[in-house]
Design an enzyme around this catalytic site. Sequence first.
Site, mmCIF file in Angstrom:
data_model
loop_
_atom_site.group_PDB
_atom_site.id
_atom_site.type_symbol
_atom_site.label_atom_id
_atom_site.label_comp_id
_atom_site.label_asym_id
_atom_site.label_seq_id
_atom_site.Cartn_x
_atom_site.Cartn_y
_atom_site.Cartn_z
ATOM 1 N N SER A 1 -1.995 0.391 -4.584
ATOM 2 C CA SER A 1 -1.332 1.661 -4.874
ATOM 3 C C SER A 1 -0.034 1.434 -5.629
ATOM 4 O O SER A 1 0.635 0.396 -5.466
ATOM 5 C CB SER A 1 -1.028 2.384 -3.555
ATOM 6 O OG SER A 1 -0.168 3.482 -3.742
ATOM 7 N N TYR B 1 3.544 2.322 4.005
ATOM 8 C CA TYR B 1 2.274 2.216 3.291
ATOM 9 C C TYR B 1 2.417 1.296 2.080
ATOM 10 O O TYR B 1 1.591 0.401 1.864
ATOM 11 C CB TYR B 1 1.826 3.603 2.853
ATOM 12 C CG TYR B 1 0.583 3.624 1.998
ATOM 13 C CD1 TYR B 1 -0.675 3.397 2.555
ATOM 14 C CD2 TYR B 1 0.659 3.894 0.626
ATOM 15 C CE1 TYR B 1 -1.815 3.426 1.771
ATOM 16 C CE2 TYR B 1 -0.484 3.926 -0.155
ATOM 17 C CZ TYR B 1 -1.717 3.699 0.420
ATOM 18 O OH TYR B 1 -2.849 3.739 -0.365
ATOM 19 N N LYS C 1 0.500 -2.301 1.464
ATOM 20 C CA LYS C 1 -0.303 -2.597 0.280
ATOM 21 C C LYS C 1 0.229 -3.826 -0.459
ATOM 22 O O LYS C 1 -0.546 -4.636 -0.964
ATOM 23 C CB LYS C 1 -0.329 -1.385 -0.647
ATOM 24 C CG LYS C 1 -1.228 -0.261 -0.169
ATOM 25 C CD LYS C 1 -2.686 -0.699 -0.099
ATOM 26 C CE LYS C 1 -3.619 0.433 0.256
ATOM 27 N NZ LYS C 1 -5.039 -0.015 0.346
#
Length: 330
Positions: A125, A149, A153
């Site tokens: 991402s 998040y 990642k």
Amino acid sequence: MRVLILGGAGMLGRKLGERLAADGRLGEAEIAHLSLVDVAPPLPLPPVAIEVDAAVADISLPGVAERVIADRPDVVFHLAAVVSGEAETDLEKGYRVNVEGMRLLLDAVRGVGDGYRPTVVLASSIAVFGAPFPETIPDEFATTPLTSYGTQKAIGELLLADYSRRGFLDGVAIRLPTICVRPGTPNAAASGFFSSIIREPLHGREAVLPVSEDVRHWVASPRAAMGYLVHAASLDRRTLGNRCCLTMPGLSVTVAEQIEALREVAGEAAVRLIRREPDERITRMVAGWPSRFDPQRALELGFRGETSFAEIVRSYIDDELSGSVAAGPG
């Protein structure tokens, strides 16, 4: 060729499964077997010539990853993840699924031995980048995420690169833009409103806009994302060298430009279904996200996306609404 899709019940996993099953091949190789695995039951695919199976499994639990790769898939698409909003509110779950699940998968691949070296494509991402940003972010910009998040990642990317360097697998991580317009119902992603302000009006339903219209973001359609995943799995790994993480092409658009594209394609009645309802939490999160990239490496390697947001809106209408828009509220 045997192909495994982790996260096969999710939006991207389902669409990827449908595409691969319909194509019957990946790059130059014919697909003999396709497996979809998720913590929820993957939906059955339409009847196809290749062998397809689906299973419910959580690779973040000990021993599960070994079972799901027991038939030695040639290509593994790792799309399973806890999304951005949920990863921020549930720290333990985010790290268990997004980091521990990744590590257990890679260790399972390493443990097979006997020359087994699959291609592993990780859906990463643009959340791996954090402010402050230059106006346009180049491929060499540092990964300094400002969310859990994004951090998870980024860790996944490092693990993939290290296991690739050691020769256990051939990895490529593609940093996806925010996928818009996502079909279905809203999920827990903080970025979900980028889709809902288009999707819901196209279905004749009201949508909530939690940020100002001058917010700018980097987006691509589900159709483009499928192209990115398939192309990534077909790359000659040697073209990546030691840098196996690629930022994907996208469109840098403001919310106002999204709304204008909706107006262009679906008319004023659709735009009137958007209700402004500011949310400070989402506004703060979005403020730390990147909004414009110069993805030269991906472009040089043949990745291609959309050229206008109206194109994204039309692709949603074609793919999800059979080419027609809802007439009004319903």
